[in-house]
Design a protein around this motif. Structure first.
Motif, mmCIF file in Angstrom:
data_model
loop_
_atom_site.group_PDB
_atom_site.id
_atom_site.type_symbol
_atom_site.label_atom_id
_atom_site.label_comp_id
_atom_site.label_asym_id
_atom_site.label_seq_id
_atom_site.Cartn_x
_atom_site.Cartn_y
_atom_site.Cartn_z
ATOM 1 N N ALA A 10 49.080 36.310 37.715
ATOM 2 C CA ALA A 10 50.357 36.913 38.121
ATOM 3 C C ALA A 10 50.176 38.345 38.622
ATOM 4 N N GLY A 11 48.931 38.825 38.671
ATOM 5 C CA GLY A 11 48.660 40.188 39.147
ATOM 6 C C GLY A 11 48.469 40.225 40.669
ATOM 7 N N PHE A 12 48.060 41.372 41.149
ATOM 8 C CA PHE A 12 47.914 41.604 42.599
ATOM 9 C C PHE A 12 46.984 40.573 43.260
ATOM 10 N N VAL A 13 45.745 40.506 42.806
ATOM 11 C CA VAL A 13 44.789 39.579 43.430
ATOM 12 C C VAL A 13 45.212 38.139 43.158
ATOM 13 N N ASP A 34 49.457 37.165 30.495
ATOM 14 C CA ASP A 34 50.349 37.680 29.433
ATOM 15 C C ASP A 34 51.425 38.607 29.986
ATOM 16 N N GLU A 35 51.467 38.759 31.302
ATOM 17 C CA GLU A 35 52.470 39.579 32.001
ATOM 18 C C GLU A 35 52.482 41.030 31.530
ATOM 19 N N SER A 36 51.344 41.513 31.047
ATOM 20 C CA SER A 36 51.279 42.928 30.678
ATOM 21 C C SER A 36 51.288 43.799 31.935
ATOM 22 N N LEU A 37 50.746 43.291 33.034
ATOM 23 C CA LEU A 37 50.766 44.042 34.300
ATOM 24 C C LEU A 37 51.392 43.220 35.433
ATOM 25 N N ASP A 54 47.781 35.062 26.190
ATOM 26 C CA ASP A 54 46.716 36.065 26.170
ATOM 27 C C ASP A 54 45.363 35.352 26.170
ATOM 28 N N ILE A 55 44.410 35.874 26.932
ATOM 29 C CA ILE A 55 43.083 35.236 26.990
ATOM 30 C C ILE A 55 42.322 35.358 25.662
ATOM 31 N N ARG A 56 42.834 36.167 24.739
ATOM 32 C CA ARG A 56 42.157 36.263 23.434
ATOM 33 C C ARG A 56 42.723 35.253 22.439
ATOM 34 N N ALA A 75 42.076 38.069 34.695
ATOM 35 C CA ALA A 75 42.815 38.830 33.671
ATOM 36 C C ALA A 75 41.957 39.971 33.144
ATOM 37 N N ALA A 76 42.539 41.138 33.115
ATOM 38 C CA ALA A 76 41.800 42.308 32.638
ATOM 39 C C ALA A 76 42.753 43.468 32.435
ATOM 40 N N ASP A 77 42.299 44.416 31.645
ATOM 41 C CA ASP A 77 42.948 45.724 31.613
ATOM 42 C C ASP A 77 42.285 46.475 32.764
ATOM 43 N N PRO A 141 34.741 53.531 30.454
ATOM 44 C CA PRO A 141 34.738 52.299 29.657
ATOM 45 C C PRO A 141 35.107 51.055 30.470
ATOM 46 N N TYR A 142 35.980 51.218 31.464
ATOM 47 C CA TYR A 142 36.328 50.060 32.303
ATOM 48 C C TYR A 142 35.072 49.448 32.948
ATOM 49 N N GLY A 143 34.213 50.296 33.538
ATOM 50 C CA GLY A 143 32.980 49.805 34.166
ATOM 51 C C GLY A 143 32.046 49.189 33.139
ATOM 52 N N ASN A 171 37.256 48.351 46.884
ATOM 53 C CA ASN A 171 38.663 48.801 46.791
ATOM 54 C C ASN A 171 39.540 47.813 47.545
ATOM 55 N N ILE A 172 40.345 47.073 46.799
ATOM 56 C CA ILE A 172 41.152 46.030 47.428
ATOM 57 C C ILE A 172 42.541 46.597 47.736
ATOM 58 N N TYR A 173 43.041 46.310 48.937
ATOM 59 C CA TYR A 173 44.391 46.752 49.295
ATOM 60 C C TYR A 173 45.108 45.579 49.935
ATOM 61 N N HIS A 179 52.325 47.866 42.119
ATOM 62 C CA HIS A 179 52.099 48.378 40.753
ATOM 63 C C HIS A 179 50.721 49.015 40.591
ATOM 64 N N LYS A 180 49.889 48.991 41.624
ATOM 65 C CA LYS A 180 48.512 49.475 41.487
ATOM 66 C C LYS A 180 48.419 50.987 41.699
ATOM 67 N N GLY A 181 47.349 51.571 41.145
ATOM 68 C CA GLY A 181 47.143 53.007 41.297
ATOM 69 C C GLY A 181 46.088 53.335 42.335
HETATM 70 N N1 LIG Z 1 42.383 45.512 42.807
HETATM 71 C C1 LIG Z 1 41.185 46.059 42.943
HETATM 72 O O1 LIG Z 1 40.951 46.932 43.801
HETATM 73 C C2 LIG Z 1 40.051 45.612 42.044
HETATM 74 C C3 LIG Z 1 38.791 46.210 42.222
HETATM 75 C C4 LIG Z 1 37.741 45.810 41.387
HETATM 76 C C5 LIG Z 1 37.939 44.820 40.438
HETATM 77 N N2 LIG Z 1 39.175 44.278 40.267
HETATM 78 C C6 LIG Z 1 39.333 43.242 39.231
HETATM 79 O O2 LIG Z 1 40.032 42.131 39.783
HETATM 80 C C7 LIG Z 1 40.854 41.516 38.798
HETATM 81 C C8 LIG Z 1 42.286 41.413 39.323
HETATM 82 O O3 LIG Z 1 42.738 42.742 39.591
HETATM 83 P P1 LIG Z 1 44.214 43.039 40.083
HETATM 84 O O4 LIG Z 1 44.118 44.174 41.029
HETATM 85 O O5 LIG Z 1 44.905 41.780 40.485
HETATM 86 O O6 LIG Z 1 44.833 43.597 38.733
HETATM 87 P P2 LIG Z 1 46.307 43.430 38.113
HETATM 88 O O7 LIG Z 1 46.385 44.462 37.062
HETATM 89 O O8 LIG Z 1 47.333 43.406 39.200
HETATM 90 O O9 LIG Z 1 46.241 41.974 37.458
HETATM 91 C C9 LIG Z 1 45.650 41.702 36.223
HETATM 92 C C10 LIG Z 1 46.470 40.598 35.572
HETATM 93 O O10 LIG Z 1 45.883 40.284 34.294
HETATM 94 C C11 LIG Z 1 46.943 40.105 33.361
HETATM 95 N N3 LIG Z 1 46.401 40.363 32.005
HETATM 96 C C12 LIG Z 1 46.002 41.561 31.499
HETATM 97 N N4 LIG Z 1 45.570 41.398 30.237
HETATM 98 C C13 LIG Z 1 45.689 40.069 29.947
HETATM 99 C C14 LIG Z 1 45.409 39.282 28.797
HETATM 100 N N5 LIG Z 1 44.918 39.833 27.676
HETATM 101 N N6 LIG Z 1 45.649 37.944 28.840
HETATM 102 C C15 LIG Z 1 46.177 37.377 29.975
HETATM 103 N N7 LIG Z 1 46.466 38.081 31.089
HETATM 104 C C16 LIG Z 1 46.225 39.404 31.076
HETATM 105 C C17 LIG Z 1 48.007 41.099 33.798
HETATM 106 O O11 LIG Z 1 49.303 40.804 33.321
HETATM 107 C C18 LIG Z 1 47.909 41.011 35.320
HETATM 108 O O12 LIG Z 1 48.797 40.033 35.837
HETATM 109 C C19 LIG Z 1 40.698 42.359 37.537
HETATM 110 O O13 LIG Z 1 39.757 41.743 36.691
HETATM 111 C C20 LIG Z 1 40.177 43.690 38.053
HETATM 112 O O14 LIG Z 1 39.433 44.369 37.071
HETATM 113 C C21 LIG Z 1 40.220 44.643 41.052
#
Ligand SMILES: NC(=O)c1ccc[n+]([C@@H]2O[C@H](COP(=O)([O-])OP(=O)(O)OC[C@H]3O[C@@H](n4cnc5c(N)ncnc54)[C@H](O)[C@@H]3O)[C@@H](O)[C@H]2O)c1
Length: 311
Positions: A10-13, A34-37, A54-56, A75-77, A141-143, A171-173, A179-181
């Motif tokens: 449900a996130g950007f990618v 988990d719709e946290s982001l 949640d993936i955990r 899924a990731a923080d 810590p993310y890396g 860097n994905i756009y 919602h991305k920074g």
């Molecule tokens: N966007 C970029 O430029 C970029 C660059 C490098 C790597 N990535 C990686 O690509 C992936 C997707 O990135 P994105 O930009 O779509 O990020 P995003 O934050 O838009 O999406 C991440 C999604 O994961 C979900 N999520 C978070 N914690 C979760 C959990 N514990 N259980 C289930 N779902 C959970 C969030 O709700 C969100 O929908 C991530 O793993 C990110 O680290 C992205």
């Protein structure tokens, strides 16, 4: 029909990947998020099965993985700065969460796992172009969490006969990134809210900007291959922040758009872009969208999205 589970779908990618696969057809798509982001409403047009979880959480994983053939793990923080402030939360979601997912995949006989990793945040300050043979040296810590995940993907491939790969995104756009920074999302939001654009440094810093549609096609190509190990997905070229600003001025039709230059931020990588030869040869990855075209489409999306949100 290929049965595929997308974590974090449900996130950007994820939303862009679901849109791409459903337009192509031939996939039965499930999403665990988990719709946290992210937010499930963005998936509504595509008819994917959505599971909030949640993936955990092993129960959520058992339900989500039942009958799947392929997992795309997104899924990731994903917030680098937050990971510096709260490294434990980042570790829990990205390392423990990825481990729980792999353990459950193994139990369910799901052998193909394609996971999202990261380029710059793993490698730190190294000469560009960066490539997969470089020794990792995460700066946040993310890396570190993504590097640990790569380790488990490798171990589960070697020890349990699974076929796991990590895709290091640049860097994905693109559309869906409000919602991305990231720098592109940040610039467009500043413009839409009539706020000042600030560049830290002199704008000579360079990054590798990849349009999300090219990325999701790369993910699809990786899914369809047997490739294991680590692969960089980027545009394969550097763009300075000043060059990006010129494109921002053109696509937003603001030729005089002012920018304030402030001091360089400590710890920021100056130049990073990636060599994509390995992904090209393993699964024919070949990004096609020019930066001006991708930026024009992204601006159109941001403009429309902001207009709807404001009304
Ligand atoms: N966007 C970029 O430029 C970029 C660059 C490098 C790597 N990535 C990686 O690509 C992936 C997707 O990135 P994105 O930009 O779509 O990020 P995003 O934050 O838009 O999406 C991440 C999604 O994961 C979900 N999520 C978070 N914690 C979760 C959990 N514990 N259980 C289930 N779902 C959970 C969030 O709700 C969100 O929908 C991530 O793993 C990110 O680290 C992205």
């Amino acid at each position: 029909m290929k049965r595929i589970l997308i974590t974090g779908g449900a996130g950007f990618v994820g939303v862009n990947l679901v849109a791409h696969l459903s337009a192509l057809g031939g996939y039965r798509i499930s999403v665990l998020d988990d719709e946290s982001l992210g937010e499930r409403r963005y998936l509504e047009p595509f008819g994917a099965r959505f599971m909030h979880g949640d993936i955990r959480d092993r129960k959520a994983l058992d339900t989500a993985l039942d009958g799947q053939e392929v997992v795309v793990h997104l899924a990731a923080d994903t917030r680098v700065i937050d990971s510096i402030e709260n490294p434990r939360r980042n570790f829990d979601v990205n390392v423990v969460g990825s481990y729980c997912l792999l353990e459950a995949c193994r139990a369910h006989g799901v052998h193909r796992v394609v996971a999202a990793s990261t380029g710059g945040a793993i490698l730190g300050e190294v000469p560009a172009p960066v490539h997969e043979e470089m020794v990792a040296c995460p700066l946040a810590p993310y890396g570190a969490s993504k590097l640990a995940m790569e380790g488990y993907l490798s171990a589960f491939s070697a020890a349990y006969g699974m076929k796991c790969c990590a895709l290091r995104f640049s860097n994905i756009y693109g559309p869906g990134s409000f919602h991305k920074g990231s720098v592109v999302a940040h610039f467009f939001k500043q413009i839409l809210t009539a706020k000042e654009l600030v560049v830290y440094g002199d704008g000579s810093q360079a990054r590798d900007f990849l349009f999300v549609e090219d990325l999701v096609e790369g993910i699809r190509q990786a899914m369809g291959s047997d490739a294991t190990g680590v692969f960089q997905l980027g545009s394969g070229r550097p763009t300075t922040i000043n060059e990006l600003l010129e494109i921002v001025r053109a696509v937003t039709n603001r030729p005089e758009l002012p920018v304030r230059y402030a001091g360089f931020r400590a710890g920021e990588i100056h130049v990073t872009w990636c060599d994509i030869a390995k992904a090209r040869s393993a699964f024919d990855f070949s990004p096609r969208t020019s930066l001006p075209d991708g930026m024009a489409r992204t601006w159109e999306w941001f403009h429309t999205y902001y207009g709807k949100a404001a009304s």
